[in-house]
Every structure is written in C-alpha cells, then in structure tokens.
Design a protein around this motif. Structure first.
Motif, short mmCIF file in Angstrom:
data_model
loop_
_atom_site.label_atom_id
_atom_site.label_comp_id
_atom_site.label_asym_id
_atom_site.label_seq_id
_atom_site.Cartn_x
_atom_site.Cartn_y
_atom_site.Cartn_z
N SER A 1 6.74 -10.04 8.18
CA SER A 1 5.50 -10.83 8.18
C SER A 1 4.30 -9.92 7.98
N ARG A 2 4.25 -8.77 8.64
CA ARG A 2 3.13 -7.85 8.48
C ARG A 2 3.08 -7.30 7.06
N LEU A 3 4.24 -7.04 6.48
CA LEU A 3 4.25 -6.53 5.11
C LEU A 3 3.76 -7.60 4.13
N GLU A 4 4.10 -8.86 4.39
CA GLU A 4 3.62 -9.93 3.51
C GLU A 4 2.10 -10.00 3.57
N ASP A 5 1.55 -9.76 4.73
CA ASP A 5 0.10 -9.78 4.85
C ASP A 5 -0.52 -8.60 4.10
N ASP A 6 0.23 -7.49 3.98
CA ASP A 6 -0.29 -6.30 3.32
C ASP A 6 -0.22 -6.44 1.80
N SER B 1 0.85 -1.19 0.00
CA SER B 1 0.00 0.00 0.00
C SER B 1 0.88 1.24 0.00
N THR B 2 0.26 2.34 -0.38
CA THR B 2 1.04 3.59 -0.44
C THR B 2 1.67 3.91 0.91
N PHE B 3 0.94 3.70 1.98
CA PHE B 3 1.44 3.98 3.33
C PHE B 3 2.65 3.11 3.65
N GLU B 4 2.54 1.79 3.38
CA GLU B 4 3.63 0.89 3.69
C GLU B 4 4.82 1.13 2.77
N GLN B 5 4.56 1.47 1.50
CA GLN B 5 5.66 1.81 0.59
C GLN B 5 6.51 2.94 1.18
N GLN B 6 5.83 3.98 1.68
CA GLN B 6 6.57 5.12 2.23
C GLN B 6 7.35 4.73 3.46
N ARG B 7 6.77 3.87 4.30
CA ARG B 7 7.46 3.42 5.51
C ARG B 7 8.72 2.65 5.14
#
Length: 412
Positions: free
Chosen positions: A405-410, A381-387
């Motif tokens: 693991s959280r990113l894989e779920d995203d 997601s855009t939010f996670e990309q920026q993080r």
C-alpha cells in the motif's frame, strides 16, 4: 660371537587376588610363565606343578628340535601330574594352567605354548607377539569375523579353548623353533600384563630399560598402575652381545617359589573345569573361564556371537533411523517456519509479495511468489526501487500488504 642370556623373573599378586596363581621361572637356558586357574585352592597348585615339572628341561640339548620335543613332552607330563593330583585331591577338580616356555639352544629357541600367556620378541626397535592366544575371540579374529580392536572388548574374550588340566590326557600344544640374534629381548608374561598394558607401552619399557630385572619390575608396576586386579608375571631373557659368562642364577617366582599345600576343605564343592573362574577381565567384573575345544561348544559360541552381532546391527540401524528422523523433523519444522514469513521484492519489472525467506538450499528456493501487483519498479522513487530490489521483510501477510500500500502511494 658367543652370547649369554641375561634374565629376570618378577611376579606380583595384583590388587584384587588373595593369592598368586601365576608361576614363573628364569633358568640357565629355560624360561617359563604359567597362569593357573581353579580358584583359591587350585590355580596356584596347577601352575606350580607345571613349572616345577618343566624346569627339568633346563639342561643342554644337542639341537633346538630336541629341545622342542623335550618341552612338548614336559608339558604333557605336567598335564598328567595335574590330573594325578586331582585324583588324589578331588577338592582340586577343575584346576588348570596356561604355559608358555622357551629353551635357548645355540642361536635358536625352542618354544612350547598353550593358553593365553604370551611370548614377545623385541628386536631392532620392533615388538612382535610370537605366540597366538588359544581363546575364542582369537578364533574369531583369525577367521576374519571380528577385528583385534573388537576382540579387546568382546564379552567372550575370557574364554580359553586350550589349557593344561584334568580334562584332556593329550592336550594340543603349539611348538616351534625360531632363530635368535644378539641383542634380542624375549619376554614371557601372563595376561595380567598383556590385558592391561598396551603393546606400545611394553615396547617403550623394553627399549628404554637396559636391565632385565628393572624392565620386568617396571612392566609389573605399569600393570598395577592400570589397576590390574589379576596376578601379573613377567620373565625377560636378553641375548647378551658381550658374551659375558656371568649369567643370572636360576630363579622361581609366584606360587612355584612356595611349598605345595593341599589343604582339603570338606565344604568345598568339586567343580568341573568349564564353570571355574580364571583371571579377571580388564573391563568386566566377571572372571574368565575355560571351555574344552569341542565343535558343539564352538558352534554355540559362534551362534551367540552372531546373535550379538545382529543385536549390534539392529541397535545401530535403530540409532541411525532415529538420527535420520530427527534430521527430517528438523527440516520439516524449519521449512514450515520459513513458509510463515513474507517479504516484498521484485518479480521481473513489477513488485510482488513473496512467501518464505530470501534463501536457497542449493537449487531449492525457500520462497515463491504469493501475490503479484501492478506496481512497476520503474515508477518508484530511487530509494524505494533499491529497497524493493534488496527485498523488504515482513513478519506476516498483513505487514507485507501494508508495505505494498505504501509503495502504491509512492508510485504515480
């Protein structure tokens, strides 16, 4: 323009000495300072004998060169008188004195000098030391082995190489003839002044206090204010521009102003000059002493100075080594700490776990890829990309893997 000499002489026993071993004379055309040595029963007598003999040169001369020769002869005669006095009074064995003397003849000065008393010239706002100290450290300075600043704290700075005394029948005496100008201020002093008051302070007093008497007293006070334990004597001679004929009357100060007393002490052990005490040092509790100017002694002092210089260099190298070791230890500890940290960030188009911290030291990066993943940044997601692009810090590897693991779920 006709000129006269306005003069003054001041001497003080200092804060430690029990008696004044200095002598001074401000005459009509002759001015002398002598700093005696040889302990309580010798230094004062030596300087007084020297000054009273040299006073005989306070007379008119046809030329400055005649006065120069007369001064040199007077110092040699004083040296003989001191030796004769020691012969008659063995308890005074080892006494001696420094001497700095000048005679004004017309528009010139004749000077004679031995030891570490000094002659200064203050002219047109500039203070110049005219004489050269006959000390071991001055030899080192002249040869370029040490600087003047190092000489001021050298452990051998108290060793005199030349004095009047009962050692040499014909001591080597520095003589010269120099020109004078109206407005000159000439100052002679014992090392009770020069060892404790800086040249800058001396110049400030000579430039701001017009009266020779007031200037001499001010300089003595300056020395005492610095805690000078030694006797201090100052003689000032001004070349007066006005030509006023009312010159100061001759004056004797210090031990020369008192009657000579030879109170023999049967319990006093006769000492040789090389082991006697002189004027105290400005930084050390031990006293100065005289050593005759011999090649063997000089070479031993030079060898000692080399050993001291070697010890100083070794100490410096050890200190530098310790500093470098501390810096290296700090860098190693700091680097190891950085390698205990992790973060999640972008490795090209994918997400990866990095070991280290997100910093660099110049071209050296403090992190590298520890684990690669198959997570594409575009799938987040855009939010996670920026993080991820900003990097996500983790205190340890387990936390970094939890973030993955959280990113894989995203991601789809």
């Amino acid at each position: 323009m006709s000129t006269t000499v306005k003069s003054a002489a001041v001497s003080h026993v200092g804060k430690i000495r029990a008696n004044n071993q200095d002598s001074g004379y401000a005459g009509r055309q002759l001015f002398v300072v002598a700093d005696g040595m040889g302990g309580h029963a010798g230094g004062d007598i030596a300087s007084a004998i020297a000054v009273k003999r040299i006073m005989e040169a306070d007379r008119p001369f046809t030329s400055a060169h005649d006065a120069e020769f007369a001064l040199q002869s007077a110092l040699v005669a004083a040296n003989s008188l001191i030796a004769e006095t020691v012969f008659d009074h063995p308890e005074l064995t080892g006494m001696g004195t420094t001497v700095t003397a000048i005679v004004r003849v017309g528009n010139q000065l004749a000077l004679a000098h031995i030891g570490d008393s000094r002659l200064y010239l203050y002219r047109s706002g500039v203070l110049e030391q005219v004489t050269v100290d006959h000390t071991f450290v001055q030899r080192l300075v002249d040869s370029g082995r040490i600087t003047a600043e190092e000489a001021a704290v050298h452990p051998r700075r108290s060793v005199l190489m030349r004095v009047l005394g009962d050692v040499e029948a014909s001591p080597e005496i520095d003589t010269a003839v120099v020109d004078i100008e109206p407005g000159d201020r000439w100052m002679l002093c014992s090392d009770g002044l020069s060892s404790y008051v800086t040249d800058e302070k001396i110049a400030a007093v000579l430039s701001s206090v017009p009266s020779p008497r007031d200037a001499a007293e001010r300089l003595v006070r300056e020395s005492l204010d610095q805690g000078a334990p030694d006797n201090v004597t100052v003689v000032i001679a001004d070349i007066d521009k006005t030509g006023d004929s009312a010159a100061n009357p001759p004056v004797l100060v210090g031990s020369a102003a008192l009657p000579l007393e030879f109170a023999a002490d049967p319990s006093r052990k006769a000492l040789r000059l090389p082991t006697l005490l002189l004027h105290p040092l400005k930084a050390l509790p031990e006293d100065s002493h005289f050593e005759p100017e011999s090649d063997e002694f000089l070479q031993e002092l030079i060898r000692e100075d080399r050993r001291r210089a070697t010890r100083r260099r070794v100490s410096w190298l050890v200190a530098v080594g310790l500093v470098i070791a501390l810096i290296v230890t700090g860098l190693v500890v700091g680097y190891r700490w950085t390698q205990s940290r992790y973060y999640v960030g972008a490795n090209g188009n994918t997400v990866a776990i990095f070991k280290g911290v997100q910093q660099s030291i110049g071209p050296i990066s403090l992190s590298d890829v520890y684990e690669e993943t198959s997570i594409r940044i575009d799938d987040l997601s855009t939010f996670e990309q920026q993080r991820v692009l900003d990097t996500i810090s983790a205190p340890n590897l387990s936390s970094a893997r939890s973030i993955i693991s959280r990113l894989e779920d995203d991601s789809p």
